[in-house]
Design a protein around this motif. Structure first.
Motif, mmCIF file in Angstrom:
data_model
loop_
_atom_site.group_PDB
_atom_site.id
_atom_site.type_symbol
_atom_site.label_atom_id
_atom_site.label_comp_id
_atom_site.label_asym_id
_atom_site.label_seq_id
_atom_site.Cartn_x
_atom_site.Cartn_y
_atom_site.Cartn_z
ATOM 1 N N GLU A 89 0.842 -1.203 0.000
ATOM 2 C CA GLU A 89 0.000 0.000 0.000
ATOM 3 C C GLU A 89 0.874 1.249 0.000
ATOM 4 O OE1 GLU A 89 -1.856 3.460 1.005
ATOM 5 O OE2 GLU A 89 -0.603 2.519 2.535
ATOM 6 N N PHE A 92 3.058 1.434 -3.443
ATOM 7 C CA PHE A 92 2.240 1.761 -4.611
ATOM 8 C C PHE A 92 1.698 3.194 -4.527
ATOM 9 C CE2 PHE A 92 0.949 -2.774 -6.144
ATOM 10 C CZ PHE A 92 2.285 -3.130 -6.225
ATOM 11 N N ARG A 93 1.398 3.651 -3.308
ATOM 12 C CA ARG A 93 0.930 5.034 -3.135
ATOM 13 C C ARG A 93 2.031 6.013 -3.519
ATOM 14 N NH1 ARG A 93 1.904 7.639 1.227
ATOM 15 N NH2 ARG A 93 1.813 5.820 2.582
ATOM 16 N N LYS A 96 2.467 6.069 -7.280
ATOM 17 C CA LYS A 96 1.380 6.800 -7.933
ATOM 18 C C LYS A 96 1.547 8.306 -7.746
ATOM 19 C CE LYS A 96 -3.586 7.042 -8.517
ATOM 20 N NZ LYS A 96 -4.882 6.534 -8.141
ATOM 21 N N GLU A 97 1.892 8.723 -6.527
ATOM 22 C CA GLU A 97 2.069 10.155 -6.245
ATOM 23 C C GLU A 97 3.219 10.755 -7.053
ATOM 24 O OE1 GLU A 97 2.666 10.300 -2.016
ATOM 25 O OE2 GLU A 97 0.542 9.958 -1.580
ATOM 26 N N GLY A 100 2.700 8.951 -11.198
ATOM 27 C CA GLY A 100 1.396 8.849 -11.843
ATOM 28 C C GLY A 100 1.045 7.457 -12.317
ATOM 29 N N ILE A 101 1.751 6.444 -11.833
ATOM 30 C CA ILE A 101 1.509 5.054 -12.244
ATOM 31 C C ILE A 101 0.707 4.359 -11.155
ATOM 32 C CG2 ILE A 101 2.571 2.853 -12.857
ATOM 33 C CD1 ILE A 101 5.066 4.517 -13.710
ATOM 34 N N ASP A 102 -0.481 3.863 -11.516
ATOM 35 C CA ASP A 102 -1.341 3.165 -10.559
ATOM 36 C C ASP A 102 -1.138 1.662 -10.717
ATOM 37 O OD1 ASP A 102 -3.258 2.213 -8.852
ATOM 38 O OD2 ASP A 102 -4.919 3.326 -9.755
ATOM 39 N N LEU A 103 -0.522 1.033 -9.726
ATOM 40 C CA LEU A 103 -0.237 -0.404 -9.760
ATOM 41 C C LEU A 103 -1.261 -1.223 -8.975
ATOM 42 C CD1 LEU A 103 3.619 -0.168 -9.200
ATOM 43 C CD2 LEU A 103 2.407 -0.489 -11.359
ATOM 44 N N ASN A 104 -2.282 -0.574 -8.433
ATOM 45 C CA ASN A 104 -3.224 -1.260 -7.556
ATOM 46 C C ASN A 104 -4.071 -2.313 -8.252
ATOM 47 O OD1 ASN A 104 -2.695 -0.151 -4.909
ATOM 48 N ND2 ASN A 104 -3.280 1.792 -5.835
ATOM 49 N N GLY A 105 -4.088 -2.364 -9.581
ATOM 50 C CA GLY A 105 -4.831 -3.403 -10.285
ATOM 51 C C GLY A 105 -4.122 -4.747 -10.299
#
Length: 193
Positions: A89, A92-93, A96-97, A100-105
């Motif tokens: 968590e 990945f946060r 993303k911050e 800009g890459i969202d790995l939560n999928g």
């Protein structure tokens, strides 16, 4: 060439963060210890800062270093599966911050009760000399000392030779899973204390 009598395995320190960033990025195919473009340098710097933290997936605290003549030649990031969700968590946060890459999928890579081998890489000049195999044996001993008997990892399905390599070391293929938009196969090894 590495003289195996002079090869040591040690816990990483915060000073190893730049090398650990290279290990992580090499393990996912984004960097291979070669020339650094400005784009790669930015990714390395961002990853280095994550590796310098204590409670992220790629923390120096989760890393073992193979060292020869005072220089790292390989690294392996591994940790207790019970710590994965919280470290994921946070990691990945931050990604993303900053990027800009969202790995939560991505599917969950490990779970409680497992000792997870996250990233392994050897510098190109020292590959093929069983340093990776020795690092895996070293981390297995570390895991067993912490009470673990189940070791897991994931392998990109487009790399069948890597899957075969881990199979020769006792890892058995399990289910397919998605990580970072790529199909991987989970592999598991049981040891006996």
């Amino acid at each position: 060439m590495v003289d195996f009598k002079e090869l040591i395995f040690r816990n990483a320190t915060i000073d190893d963060a730049a090398f650990i960033a290279k290990v992580v990025l090499s393990a996912i195919g984004r960097f291979d210890f070669g020339a650094q473009t400005p784009e790669i340098e930015a990714i390395l710097q961002s990853t280095k800062s994550i590796c310098a933290m204590e409670d992220t997936l790629y923390s120096y605290r989760n890393t073992r270093i193979a060292e020869h003549d005072g220089k790292p030649v390989g690294g392996l990031v591994a940790y207790d599966g019970k710590d994965y969700a919280a470290m994921r968590e946070k990691t990945f946060r931050i990604i993303k911050e900053r990027n800009g890459i969202d790995l939560n999928g991505s599917d969950m890579e490990t779970q409680p009760g497992e000792f997870y081998i996250d990233s392994l890489a050897i510098i190109p000049s020292e590959r093929g000399k069983e340093i990776g195999k020795m690092l895996l044996k070293d981390i297995e001993q570390q895991g067993i000392a912490k009470g673990h008997s189940c070791f897991t990892l994931i392998v990109d399905t487009t790399h069948p030779k890597v899957k075969d390599y881990y199979a020769t070391l006792g890892f058995e293929a399990e289910e397919a899973m998605n990580a970072f938009g790529t199909c991987f196969v989970r592999m598991k090894k049981k040891t006996y204390k």
